[in-house]
Design an enzyme around this catalytic site. Structure first.
Site, PDB file in Angstrom:
ATOM      1  N   TRP A 151      29.455 -49.639  10.483  1.00  0.00           N
ATOM      2  CA  TRP A 151      29.862 -50.647   9.495  1.00  0.00           C
ATOM      3  C   TRP A 151      29.222 -52.007   9.691  1.00  0.00           C
ATOM      4  O   TRP A 151      29.345 -52.877   8.850  1.00  0.00           O
ATOM      5  CB  TRP A 151      31.387 -50.800   9.459  1.00  0.00           C
ATOM      6  CG  TRP A 151      32.100 -50.862  10.774  1.00  0.00           C
ATOM      7  CD1 TRP A 151      32.772 -49.832  11.362  1.00  0.00           C
ATOM      8  CD2 TRP A 151      32.237 -51.975  11.673  1.00  0.00           C
ATOM      9  NE1 TRP A 151      33.306 -50.230  12.566  1.00  0.00           N
ATOM     10  CE2 TRP A 151      32.994 -51.555  12.788  1.00  0.00           C
ATOM     11  CE3 TRP A 151      31.791 -53.298  11.648  1.00  0.00           C
ATOM     12  CZ2 TRP A 151      33.320 -52.376  13.857  1.00  0.00           C
ATOM     13  CZ3 TRP A 151      32.111 -54.133  12.714  1.00  0.00           C
ATOM     14  CH2 TRP A 151      32.863 -53.671  13.800  1.00  0.00           C
ATOM     15  N   ASN A 152      28.533 -52.227  10.805  1.00  0.00           N
ATOM     16  CA  ASN A 152      28.111 -53.621  11.023  1.00  0.00           C
ATOM     17  C   ASN A 152      26.867 -54.031  10.243  1.00  0.00           C
ATOM     18  O   ASN A 152      26.782 -55.180   9.829  1.00  0.00           O
ATOM     19  CB  ASN A 152      28.013 -53.941  12.522  1.00  0.00           C
ATOM     20  CG  ASN A 152      26.987 -53.098  13.227  1.00  0.00           C
ATOM     21  OD1 ASN A 152      26.670 -52.001  12.781  1.00  0.00           O
ATOM     22  ND2 ASN A 152      26.460 -53.604  14.304  1.00  0.00           N
ATOM     23  N   LYS A 175      25.515 -40.573   5.366  1.00  0.00           N
ATOM     24  CA  LYS A 175      26.976 -40.668   5.554  1.00  0.00           C
ATOM     25  C   LYS A 175      27.249 -42.059   6.139  1.00  0.00           C
ATOM     26  O   LYS A 175      27.126 -42.292   7.341  1.00  0.00           O
ATOM     27  CB  LYS A 175      27.426 -39.521   6.464  1.00  0.00           C
ATOM     28  CG  LYS A 175      28.661 -39.725   7.299  1.00  0.00           C
ATOM     29  CD  LYS A 175      29.929 -39.984   6.540  1.00  0.00           C
ATOM     30  CE  LYS A 175      31.051 -40.301   7.522  1.00  0.00           C
ATOM     31  NZ  LYS A 175      31.356 -41.750   7.566  1.00  0.00           N
ATOM     32  N   GLY A 229      29.254 -45.722  17.830  1.00  0.00           N
ATOM     33  CA  GLY A 229      29.804 -45.950  19.158  1.00  0.00           C
ATOM     34  C   GLY A 229      29.540 -44.773  20.095  1.00  0.00           C
ATOM     35  O   GLY A 229      29.064 -43.707  19.694  1.00  0.00           O
ATOM     36  N   GLU A 250      21.616 -44.052  18.407  1.00  0.00           N
ATOM     37  CA  GLU A 250      21.577 -45.494  18.693  1.00  0.00           C
ATOM     38  C   GLU A 250      23.007 -45.902  18.957  1.00  0.00           C
ATOM     39  O   GLU A 250      23.827 -45.932  18.034  1.00  0.00           O
ATOM     40  CB  GLU A 250      21.037 -46.272  17.479  1.00  0.00           C
ATOM     41  CG  GLU A 250      19.600 -45.955  17.127  1.00  0.00           C
ATOM     42  CD  GLU A 250      18.598 -46.500  18.122  1.00  0.00           C
ATOM     43  OE1 GLU A 250      18.992 -47.153  19.098  1.00  0.00           O
ATOM     44  OE2 GLU A 250      17.409 -46.251  17.923  1.00  0.00           O
ATOM     45  N   CYS A 284      25.427 -54.413  18.135  1.00  0.00           N
ATOM     46  CA  CYS A 284      25.179 -53.564  19.309  1.00  0.00           C
ATOM     47  C   CYS A 284      24.387 -54.308  20.370  1.00  0.00           C
ATOM     48  O   CYS A 284      24.511 -54.024  21.550  1.00  0.00           O
ATOM     49  CB  CYS A 284      24.425 -52.314  18.878  1.00  0.00           C
ATOM     50  SG  CYS A 284      22.897 -52.678  18.023  1.00  0.00           S
ATOM     51  N   GLU A 385      32.087 -52.273  26.246  1.00  0.00           N
ATOM     52  CA  GLU A 385      31.678 -52.946  25.010  1.00  0.00           C
ATOM     53  C   GLU A 385      32.907 -53.385  24.218  1.00  0.00           C
ATOM     54  O   GLU A 385      33.760 -52.560  23.895  1.00  0.00           O
ATOM     55  CB  GLU A 385      30.844 -51.989  24.151  1.00  0.00           C
ATOM     56  CG  GLU A 385      30.292 -52.669  22.920  1.00  0.00           C
ATOM     57  CD  GLU A 385      29.566 -51.702  21.983  1.00  0.00           C
ATOM     58  OE1 GLU A 385      30.099 -50.615  21.701  1.00  0.00           O
ATOM     59  OE2 GLU A 385      28.464 -52.062  21.539  1.00  0.00           O
TER      60      GLU A 385
END
Ligand code: NAD
Length: 492
Positions: A151-152, A175, A229, A250, A284, A385
């Site tokens: 979502w970022n 997706k 994540g 990633e 990230c 994180e």
């Protein structure tokens, strides 16, 4: 309120379940749209459409040059739509409009770059050690590629996948995150306008655990490009392994931003702030571990608190805002939980540490830019994180110790080094275990430059020339010009 449909095989369709997910504006806290809650049946329809398109003459019949031109034209149309795409993305993820608009303009470069690369993927003619044989090596597309995004930065991270995948001749099923699907559905509308054949680009929406997992497990999916994540990455990796599906992952990070006492401190303060408070730390590559050399520790921290303490929190659409809302409610709670964990571990909260009410009666979720000092590297706030505006400050005495602390973590996405000593810049960059090292700068990425993680930060690389190979497979063709018939019972 806008009600979206999914895009499968060139058609707009409702989900088989006839269920929808509310999508919330993180600043206002209001539901502004609904997206389809897809399931396994929708995944199957999308993958079958992509597979049919992959085998169709409309797609396979395009020469590499024609495919490349189509991608370049698509990039142009996306650029024409950058403002409206950026507005949708801000409504969905609450990032600053100024940054998202830049991203939406910049992402068009991926379509130009890989469009240009489409007809430059050359094979080879190995000088094979057999008589009367012409041996050719060529690179072929894989088939249906799944592009799963977080979502970022939905559209930018989609460009990192879709552009090389399509340039290589694959078809794709996208997706997006269930929190930020609207911009990818608009992207599909623009792909229709650009003239992609039906099924070349498909978008399905829904939860990661149903739609995402069904997509990864679909037997016609040949490659999964996933950004997200660690937990999602681990399940994608295991599910893909069952079917020998290729993956690019990633994943997350806990990047060290290391400031030596010979650094230009003004630049380093600004780099440390951009490393953690830009995008409210929801990135990230956040430089969430700030490593300060003993001799400058106190002065640097004072300057950093002074500058960060003036950050303007507010409406992400407002050009003056510097820190926007937290995108999702689970993320907001996770950040506040980590703030409590850090306090409990004995770190000193020297700035922020509290939630903030959204301005003007809005219901968005905000967290103050937060800084912890006296952090030591075994603390959870140094190792895990947070994905929010929370900075951990650690200290070190010399180069050896800085490198040891920076590398003593499971992640390896990126790192920053602030020094004016060239020898130190080279030595430290070479010894840090991370996929990207920035020296006297932070948070830059480009379509030209490979990006990806060491260790638990991921597998494979996106961007640059080498990324297209992640979407190709190699075939050897042996052409015999005759000669004597060999013994049929012996391998040649
Ligand atoms: P997430 O892993 O929760 O979700 C990412 C995407 O994967 C979403 O579309 C989600 O629906 C889907 N998904 C979740 N579980 C899945 C499963 N089991 N199978 C298939 N799909 C699944 O991540 P997020 O919360 O959306 O994003 C934040 C994370 O992304 C952070 O950890 C961040 O570091 C990481 N991230 C990494 C990069 C990078 O380039 N390395 C860039 C941005 C974000």
């Amino acid at each position: 309120m806008q009600k979206y449909q999914m895009y499968i095989g060139g058609e707009w369709c409702d989900p088989a379940s006839n269920e929808w997910i509310d999508t919330v504006n993180p600043y206002s806290g209001e539901v502004w749209a609904q997206i389809p809650k897809g399931g396994a049946a929708d995944v199957d329809a999308a993958v079958s459409a992509a597979d049919a398109a992959f085998r169709s003459s409309e797609w396979r019949g395009l020469t590499a040059t024609q495919r490349g031109k189509l991608l370049c034209q698509f990039g142009d149309i996306l650029a024409d739509n950058a403002e409206s795409l950026a507005e949708i993305e801000v409504r969905d993820n609450g990032k600053l409009y100024a940054e998202v608009l830049n991203q939406c303009r910049y992402m068009t470069q991926w379509y130009q770059y890989y469009g240009g690369l489409a007809d430059k993927i050359e094979g080879s003619v190995p000088p094979v050690d057999k008589p009367n044989i012409l041996n050719l090596t060529k690179h072929e597309p894989l088939g249906v590629c799944a592009c799963i995004t977080p979502w970022n930065s939905p559209l930018l991270l989609l460009a990192w996948k879709a552009a090389p995948a399509l340039a290589a001749g694959n078809t794709i099923v996208i997706k997006p995150s269930e929190y930020t699907s609207a911009s990818s559905l608009e992207f599909a509308r623009i792909s229709q306008e650009a003239g992609f054949p039906p099924g070349a680009i498909n978008v399905i929406t829904g939860l990661g655990a149903d739609v995402g997992e069904a997509l990864v497990r679909h037997d016609k999916v040949r490659k999964v490009a996933f950004t997200g994540g660690e937990e999602g990455g681990r399940s994608v990796n295991s599910a893909a392994a069952d079917d020998f599906t290729r993956v690019t992952l990633e994943l997350g990070g806990k990047s060290a931003n290391i400031v030596f006492d010979d650094a230009n401190l003004d630049q380093a303060v600004s780099g440390a702030i951009s490393g953690i408070f830009a995008a409210s730390g929801q990135t990230c590559i956040a430089g969430s571990r700030l490593l300060l050399q003993d001799s400058i520790h106190d002065e640097f921290l004072e300057r950093l608190l002074d500058m960060a303490g003036q950050a303007r929190i507010g409406d992400p659409m407002n050009a003056d805002t510097q820190v926007g809302p937290i995108t999702t409610e689970p993320q907001y709670h996770k950040i506040l939980e980590y703030i409590e964990i850090a306090k409990g571990e004995g770190a000193t909260c020297v700035m922020g540490g509290e939630p903030v009410l959204a301005p003007d009666g809005n219901k968005g979720l905000f967290v103050q830019p937060t800084v912890f000092s006296n952090v030591t590297n075994e603390m959870r706030i140094a190792q895990e994180e947070v994905f929010g505006p929370v900075l951990s400050v650690l200290r070190f005495s010399d180069e050896e110790e800085a490198i040891a602390i920076a590398n003593d973590i499971k992640y390896g996405l990126a790192a920053g080094v602030w020094t004016q000593n060239l020898k130190r810049a080279i030595t430290v960059s070479e010894r840090l275990e991370a996929g990207t090292i920035w020296v006297n700068t932070y948070r830059s990425t480009s379509y030209t430059t490979p990006f990806g993680g060491y260790k638990a930060s991921g597998l494979g690389r996106e961007n640059g020339m080498e990324s297209i190979k992640e979407y190709l497979q190699t075939k050897s063709i042996w052409l015999s010009s005759g000669g004597s018939v060999a013994n049929p019972y012996m391998r040649r």
